[in-house]
Design an enzyme around this catalytic site. Structure first.
Site, PDB file in Angstrom:
ATOM      1  N   HIS A 208     -12.781   4.912   9.463  1.00 17.02           N
ATOM      2  CA  HIS A 208     -11.699   5.208   8.174  1.00 17.02           C
ATOM      3  C   HIS A 208     -11.857   6.882   7.623  1.00 17.02           C
ATOM      4  CE1 HIS A 208     -11.799   0.808   8.720  1.00 17.02           C
ATOM      5  NE2 HIS A 208     -10.513   0.792   8.071  1.00 17.02           N
TER       6      HIS A 208
ATOM      7  N   HIS B 235       0.327   0.897  12.830  1.00 16.46           N
ATOM      8  CA  HIS B 235      -0.253  -0.339  11.488  1.00 16.46           C
ATOM      9  C   HIS B 235       0.153  -1.830  11.291  1.00 16.46           C
ATOM     10  CE1 HIS B 235      -1.705   0.000   7.800  1.00 16.46           C
ATOM     11  NE2 HIS B 235      -3.596   0.215   8.639  1.00 16.46           N
TER      12      HIS B 235
END
Length: 403
Positions: free
Chosen positions: A218, A318
């Site tokens: 991330h 996503h």
């Protein structure tokens, strides 16, 4: 015939249920035309409280959407993007536009009695390969601790991977360097590098070649730290290295990509084709992960997928929200030649299935595209009315201390 007009808006902020997979709440919109065709959309990840987001949607709807022909998605998109002389990628405007664009396409499909993918080139893929995060096995709310454990524990992570392999998944995703912080990017310690390597090694040994490993980081690392980690993980041949650095600097992401054989994946925090053109210009990603609830909706996503195709960049939409964005992803994936794999929240069962009239069809590691018109799913408004959200947390809080 007389052209239809968008006449009405309804917004639903819906509480997710424990274990909150896909976030604490989902924000759905419903547009209705003057001839009573309804279209659903979903908004992802605007960094404000749901009640504020609802006001944003109402504002954009009243100024730019009401009275328009839902077929005019290009015009609607340009006008919203340019509102207040903005004309710059923006996650908040992008999120609002995404939900409204999705709802327009749902209406278009229903009015023509066709799935959206039939209007964007038709069915290229009979079924869509899917992957899931390694979620914790327990059902308590997903505190950071349980997530960090499922991803970053060298004993637990391979057990979770094996469990998903048995369910039929052929790819799993994990972040072996959690947590993340508002002060990232950082240089990982030797201890953190050793642990990430051990977790990845053990998962690879547990699943062999039956399962692709997706390194779901991330943006925690500096460029130099990301390259050091990649060097250690290359031997386990992951399918991708996701957001190795934060999304702000596409030059540095390009530098990571040049220094590793692991394909770099990114895109969930980008908005519009203009964010993606910089990515392609810097050869910063081999795989893009647009979130259709954020980037501007289905029309913008199709354009970005086309840009990617010309760069031999593959598409892996996503998903960390609700089932309407999932349905939009499925429509785009079905008609995109460069589609690689679809993020799934486990088997799209549980709460994601409960709030739809008919669940998304997940079978043996694949999602089967729907044949119904529009998005191919219908929100069950009776069910969601029991889960309306009146809290005020925001979507995801970064840890606000340096790690």
């Amino acid at each position: 015939g007389v052209k239809m007009k968008i006449a009405d808006l309804k917004i639903y902020s819906v509480r997710n249920v424990t274990p909150n997979r896909g976030g604490p709440y989902f924000i759905f919109v419903k547009l209705t035309t003057d001839n009573n065709i309804e279209g659903f959309g979903e908004i992802y990840g605007i960094p404000f409280r749901p009640k504020v987001v609802e006001k944003m949607v109402e504002d954009i709807f009243e100024r730019y959407i009401i009275g328009r022909d839902p077929f005019d998605t290009e015009t609607i998109g340009r006008i919203v993007y340019s509102s207040n002389y903005g004309q710059h990628p923006d996650l908040s405007v992008g999120g609002v536009l995404s939900g409204l664009d999705m709802a327009c396409w749902d209406i278009i499909g229903k009015s023509l009695n066709k799935p959206i993918y039939k209007l964007l080139g038709g069915k290229v893929h009979e079924k869509l390969r899917s992957y899931t995060y390694l979620y914790p096995a327990n059902l308590h709310p997903e505190g950071l601790d349980s997530i960090v454990e499922a991803f970053g524990d060298a004993e637990i992570a391979p057990q979770r991977a094996s469990a998903y392999l048995e369910q039929g998944f052929t790819a799993v995703k994990f972040d072996p360097v959690m947590p993340m912080s508002a002060f990232d990017p950082r240089q990982l310690s030797l201890e953190a590098l050793d642990n990430a390597e051990m977790v990845t090694k053990n998962i690879r040994e547990a699943v062999g070649s039956k399962c692709d490993l997706l390194i779901g980081t991330h943006g925690q690392m500096t460029t130099s730290s990301a390259i050091r980690l990649a060097k250690r993980l290359e031997q386990y041949d992951p399918l991708w290295f996701e957001e190795p650095v934060p999304p702000e600097n596409k030059y540095e992401m390009g530098r990571v990509a040049k220094f590793t054989t692991i394909p770099v994946a990114t895109g969930e925090r980008l908005n519009t084709k203009y964010d993606f053109v910089d990515l392609f210009a810097n050869q910063a990603a081999a795989i893009i992960q647009p979130d259709l609830g954020r980037i501007g909706g289905i029309l913008e996503a199709k354009k970005i997928a086309g840009m990617a195709e010309a760069h031999y960049v593959q598409l892996a939409p996503h998903l960390y929200c609700g089932p309407i964005v999932a349905a939009a992803n499925i429509q785009l994936a079905t008609c995109s030649p460069n589609f690689l794999i679809q993020e799934s929240i486990e088997k799209m069962s549980g709460f994601h299935a409960e709030i739809l009239k008919k669940p998304i069809n997940w079978q043996d590691g694949y999602i089967i595209p729907p044949t119904e018109p529009g998005l191919g799913v219908e929100l069950d408004e009776d069910v969601i009315s029991d889960y309306l959200y009146d809290g005020d947390e925001i979507f995801i809080e970064m840890v606000n201390e340096p790690i």
